[in-house]
Design an enzyme around this catalytic site. Sequence first.
Site, PDB file in Angstrom:
ATOM      1  N   ARG A  50      18.265   3.088  -9.410  1.00  0.00           N
ATOM      2  CA  ARG A  50      17.687   3.435  -8.174  1.00  0.00           C
ATOM      3  C   ARG A  50      18.042   2.348  -7.143  1.00  0.00           C
ATOM      4  O   ARG A  50      17.978   2.535  -5.797  1.00  0.00           O
ATOM      5  CB  ARG A  50      16.022   3.148  -8.419  1.00  0.00           C
ATOM      6  CG  ARG A  50      15.297   3.537  -7.180  1.00  0.00           C
ATOM      7  CD  ARG A  50      13.504   3.593  -7.712  1.00  0.00           C
ATOM      8  NE  ARG A  50      13.146   2.395  -7.984  1.00  0.00           N
ATOM      9  CZ  ARG A  50      11.984   2.086  -8.397  1.00  0.00           C
ATOM     10  NH1 ARG A  50      11.169   3.051  -8.606  1.00  0.00           N
ATOM     11  NH2 ARG A  50      11.557   1.108  -9.004  1.00  0.00           N
ATOM     12  N   LYS A 149      13.553   1.419  -1.761  1.00  0.00           N
ATOM     13  CA  LYS A 149      12.898   0.331  -2.209  1.00  0.00           C
ATOM     14  C   LYS A 149      13.299  -1.067  -1.279  1.00  0.00           C
ATOM     15  O   LYS A 149      14.232  -1.705  -1.884  1.00  0.00           O
ATOM     16  CB  LYS A 149      12.737   0.134  -3.665  1.00  0.00           C
ATOM     17  CG  LYS A 149      11.741  -0.671  -4.110  1.00  0.00           C
ATOM     18  CD  LYS A 149      11.498  -0.323  -5.417  1.00  0.00           C
ATOM     19  CE  LYS A 149      10.414  -1.288  -6.124  1.00  0.00           C
ATOM     20  NZ  LYS A 149       9.199  -1.494  -5.710  1.00  0.00           N
ATOM     21  N   GLU A 182       1.365   7.739  -1.289  1.00  0.00           N
ATOM     22  CA  GLU A 182       1.055   6.875  -2.883  1.00  0.00           C
ATOM     23  C   GLU A 182       0.006   5.536  -2.400  1.00  0.00           C
ATOM     24  O   GLU A 182      -0.493   5.656  -1.116  1.00  0.00           O
ATOM     25  CB  GLU A 182       2.451   6.490  -2.987  1.00  0.00           C
ATOM     26  CG  GLU A 182       3.196   5.751  -1.793  1.00  0.00           C
ATOM     27  CD  GLU A 182       4.346   5.291  -2.479  1.00  0.00           C
ATOM     28  OE1 GLU A 182       4.754   5.100  -3.444  1.00  0.00           O
ATOM     29  OE2 GLU A 182       5.398   4.721  -1.380  1.00  0.00           O
TER      30      GLU A 182
HETATM   31  N1  PXG Z   1       5.388   2.861  -4.839  1.00  0.00           N
HETATM   32  C1  PXG Z   1       5.569   1.814  -4.091  1.00  0.00           C
HETATM   33  C2  PXG Z   1       5.668   1.693  -2.494  1.00  0.00           C
HETATM   34  C3  PXG Z   1       6.142   0.682  -4.833  1.00  0.00           C
HETATM   35  O1  PXG Z   1       6.526  -0.334  -4.475  1.00  0.00           O
HETATM   36  C4  PXG Z   1       5.782   1.930  -7.018  1.00  0.00           C
HETATM   37  C5  PXG Z   1       5.249   2.944  -5.934  1.00  0.00           C
HETATM   38  C6  PXG Z   1       5.901   2.312  -8.562  1.00  0.00           C
HETATM   39  O2  PXG Z   1       7.068   2.548  -8.723  1.00  0.00           O
HETATM   40  P1  PXG Z   1       7.789   1.821 -10.190  1.00  0.00           P
HETATM   41  O3  PXG Z   1       9.098   2.287 -10.284  1.00  0.00           O
HETATM   42  O4  PXG Z   1       7.480   0.549 -10.379  1.00  0.00           O
HETATM   43  O5  PXG Z   1       6.901   2.801 -11.156  1.00  0.00           O
HETATM   44  C7  PXG Z   1       6.087   0.771  -6.328  1.00  0.00           C
HETATM   45  C8  PXG Z   1       6.692  -0.341  -7.145  1.00  0.00           C
HETATM   46  C9  PXG Z   1       4.370  -5.990  -6.717  1.00  0.00           C
HETATM   47  C10 PXG Z   1       5.052  -4.924  -7.248  1.00  0.00           C
HETATM   48  O6  PXG Z   1       4.690  -7.092  -6.921  1.00  0.00           O
HETATM   49  C11 PXG Z   1       5.422  -3.611  -6.669  1.00  0.00           C
HETATM   50  C12 PXG Z   1       5.921  -2.775  -7.376  1.00  0.00           C
HETATM   51  C13 PXG Z   1       6.770  -2.885  -8.424  1.00  0.00           C
HETATM   52  C14 PXG Z   1       6.576  -4.199  -8.985  1.00  0.00           C
HETATM   53  C15 PXG Z   1       5.937  -5.232  -8.473  1.00  0.00           C
HETATM   54  O7  PXG Z   1       3.504  -5.574  -6.126  1.00  0.00           O
HETATM   55  N2  PXG Z   1       6.089  -1.524  -6.710  1.00  0.00           N
END
Ligand code: PXG
Length: 290
Positions: A50, A149, A182
């Site tokens: 990703r 991301k 989301e």
């Molecule tokens: N939506 C968004 C906008 C994200 O940033 C997710 C969904 C979940 O994706 P994953 O691949 O992790 O299942 C994310 C991921 C933090 C933090 O520090 C945020 C994320 C991941 C790790 C840490 O708040 N967001």
Amino acid sequence: MKVYIDGEFFDEANAKVSVFDHGLLYGDGVFEGIRMYHNRIFKLREHIERLFWSAKAILLDIPMTPEKLMAATVETCRRNNLREGYIRLLVTRGKGTLGLDPRRCPKASVIIIAATIQLYPEKYYAEGLTIVTVPTTRMLANSVNPAIKSLNYLNNILARIEANNAGVEEAIMLNAEGFVAECTGDNIFIVQKGRLYTPPLSAGALYGITRNTVLDCARDLGIQASEPNMTRYDLYIADEMFLTGTAAEIVPVAKVDGRVIGSGKPGPLTARLIAEFQERTKTDGEVIFD
Ligand code: PXG
């Protein structure tokens, strides 16, 4: 703590980037948040994939191969003697000049931080979160596509501030058409009459790795899952709701916009999915220490 920057390890105090790095100046870069469980880096390959997709979308050349980047990530965990925890992997546009043209940045920078994280207090996993929908709309696919991301998280941070102002821990973001996209750092799922639903990626959701894992778990447990467009109404009448993210893992939701979800307690299907998810963390991912 030892931090990896461009092939070298630095003590935390000396782990620094230039003030001319376009990651800092413009939020020009991409990142991943990754978990370690039981001496394994969970879904490392998927996260690296990703990351390369995000980089490709912004025409950013990551100056190493996916294999080398995976090896550097494992090595960063080893140097920090971590078997459980959280990895933040960033690729910035690198050092450039004042002026936003990325051609002024000759080489991207790769930074790997291995540490620990707890996103929400334990009680939310037992009792469920209270969340609200917020006015800040998810970015359009034609602006900064939410699938990327990127290091520019202001869209999400504005929404998070609105959640904070409402006294809650997370925000539901709608897209410009009013469909559920989301949360600020998590994907969203509901359960209705034994079936699982999550918004489609085209609604403005990140291609969440935990989201994918939960869909895999559902398939293996024989739970029917689909990805329709969803409105706030669909959320309000859900039997169960939970959020998924690498940092949050799977966290139940008890209340949305003042509406109690289902029984107001984490539901049975959510519990089954959490159990299945936890099983997978034991066997899935790159081993850190042999
Ligand atoms: N939506 C968004 C906008 C994200 O940033 C997710 C969904 C979940 O994706 P994953 O691949 O992790 O299942 C994310 C991921 C933090 C933090 O520090 C945020 C994320 C991941 C790790 C840490 O708040 N967001």
